[in-house]
Design an enzyme around this catalytic site. Structure first.
Site, PDB file in Angstrom:
ATOM      1  NE  ARG A 116      -4.406   2.345  44.504  1.00 10.81           N
ATOM      2  CZ  ARG A 116      -5.552   2.838  44.025  1.00 10.81           C
ATOM      3  NH1 ARG A 116      -5.672   3.079  42.725  1.00 10.81           N
ATOM      4  NH2 ARG A 116      -6.563   3.096  44.821  1.00 10.81           N
ATOM      5  CG  HIS A 134      -6.388  -2.536  45.133  1.00 12.05           C
ATOM      6  ND1 HIS A 134      -7.452  -1.695  45.409  1.00 12.05           N
ATOM      7  CD2 HIS A 134      -5.293  -1.907  45.620  1.00 12.05           C
ATOM      8  CE1 HIS A 134      -7.017  -0.613  46.041  1.00 12.05           C
ATOM      9  NE2 HIS A 134      -5.700  -0.713  46.172  1.00 12.05           N
ATOM     10  CG  ASN A 169     -10.873  -2.185  43.853  1.00 11.65           C
ATOM     11  OD1 ASN A 169      -9.860  -1.970  44.515  1.00 11.65           O
ATOM     12  ND2 ASN A 169     -11.558  -3.314  43.946  1.00 11.65           N
ATOM     13  CG  HIS A 194       2.965   4.429  48.195  1.00 12.09           C
ATOM     14  ND1 HIS A 194       2.299   4.577  49.389  1.00 12.09           N
ATOM     15  CD2 HIS A 194       2.192   3.590  47.448  1.00 12.09           C
ATOM     16  CE1 HIS A 194       1.189   3.880  49.373  1.00 12.09           C
ATOM     17  NE2 HIS A 194       1.096   3.266  48.207  1.00 12.09           N
TER      18      HIS A 194
END
Length: 335
Positions: free
Chosen positions: A62, A66, A94, A190
């Site tokens: 993740r 980002h 974030n 996920h």
């Protein structure tokens, strides 16, 4: 409309050219002469940290996403805010990122090994790659040579969110030269890690302001989620630190493995996030999900391929940017 379409095609073509040029300047084993032990140091520390926290690779995936989605893969998400600049990591999307500490540990060790050589952008990409392998994904040869960016600003952060439609998320992915298949594939991450209830609680109690649950959630699964995530008390300000978390695949026996279990949940209407669940309701995304379930090795190969595309987005090379001494701070005192 035709003019607009031509503009979109032109932007996509320009992005493809930029990515191709940057990627061509990256090399597998870029540090073989300047810091021969670099990749071994990253791998060793990741193994130690994974043994202590098997959810770490999900956090790094993740964090990598980002970073690359804003200004490209230049480690700008690692920068701390200062008195004169609010950095990316303090943007609302974030605030739940994690993995910063392991990047700091790796950087400190590499500075001892070969001072001022290995970029924070490469450290993040290598640590994420090794995390994928540790969780059962395919190990992939990662070209390195990225440089660290000189800008990190909260106003630049615009990340596709969990309530995005598939169409909106695909459009966002296309801006960084990734496809619908890349979207579906990368969402397979996920299968691992945790999620704060605040990211999806509206689906459980007030979907699109209806006062009801999202009708696309399996009723039994809805009960499981509601047990984990109680109805929010709107009279109390939201507090991220006390917001409950659940594993991303509650029904899976392998919550920290990169495997097709995520797609099984999607097709059974047992996806936690709205965007994830929408994958079941378009012909193409449903077919991709079904293919990954029946051919797990193909999923692992496609995931590695998609990660290579992601980590090539907007990279700085050559004399661009800098090699930070500390991943949390720019070298130049004027930033």
């Amino acid at each position: 409309m035709a003019i607009l379409a031509l503009r979109v095609v032109a932007r996509a073509t320009l992005m493809s050219m930029v990515v191709a040029v940057a990627a061509a300047q990256l090399q597998v084993h870029f540090y073989k002469d300047s810091c021969p032990q670099a990749e071994l140091v990253v791998k060793s520390i990741m193994q130690q940290r994974f043994n202590a926290d098997p959810s770490l690779p999900a956090g790094l995936l993740r964090l990598q996403f980002h970073d690359c989605f804003v200004r490209g893969c230049d480690a700008s998400v690692l920068i701390d805010s200062s008195d004169n600049n609010v950095a990316e990591k303090d943007a609302p999307p974030n605030l739940t990122l994690r993995g910063f500490e392991v990047i700091d540990v790796i950087k400190a060790e590499l500075e001892k090994e070969c001072k001022g050589i290995v970029s924070c952008a490469d450290i993040l990409a290598l640590a994420t790659r090794d995390g994928v392998a540790l969780t059962g994904g395919s190990a992939y040869a990662l070209p390195t040579g990225r440089r660290d960016g000189l800008v990190s600003n909260i106003s630049d952060v615009n990340i596709p969110g969990p309530s995005f439609s598939v169409a909106a998320a695909t459009s966002a992915f296309q801006t960084i030269n990734l496809t619908l298949e890349d979207l579906v594939t990368l969402l397979g991450a996920h299968a691992m890690g945790f999620c704060h209830c605040g990211f999806f609680v509206d689906r459980l109690y007030n979907f699109i302001g209806s006062g009801q649950a999202d009708p696309d959630i399996d009723p039994q699964f809805l009960g499981v989620l509601r047990q984990k995530c109680p109805r929010p008390d709107n009279s109390v300000p939201f507090n991220l630190s006390t917001d409950p978390i659940i594993v991303m695949t509650p029904s899976s026996s392998t919550p920290f493995k990169l495997d097709p279990s995520f797609y099984k949940g999607v097709l059974q209407e047992q996806a936690v996030l709205q965007l994830d669940q929408e994958l079941a309701f378009t012909d193409l995304t449903r077919r991709i999900a079904a293919d990954y379930i029946s051919r797990p090795n193909m999923f692992r190969r496609k995931f590695a391929k998609a990660m290579l595309k992601l980590t090539n987005v907007g990279v700085l090379t050559g004399q661009q940017g800098e090699i930070r001494a500390n991943c949390r701070r720019f070298n130049q005192p004027n930033h």
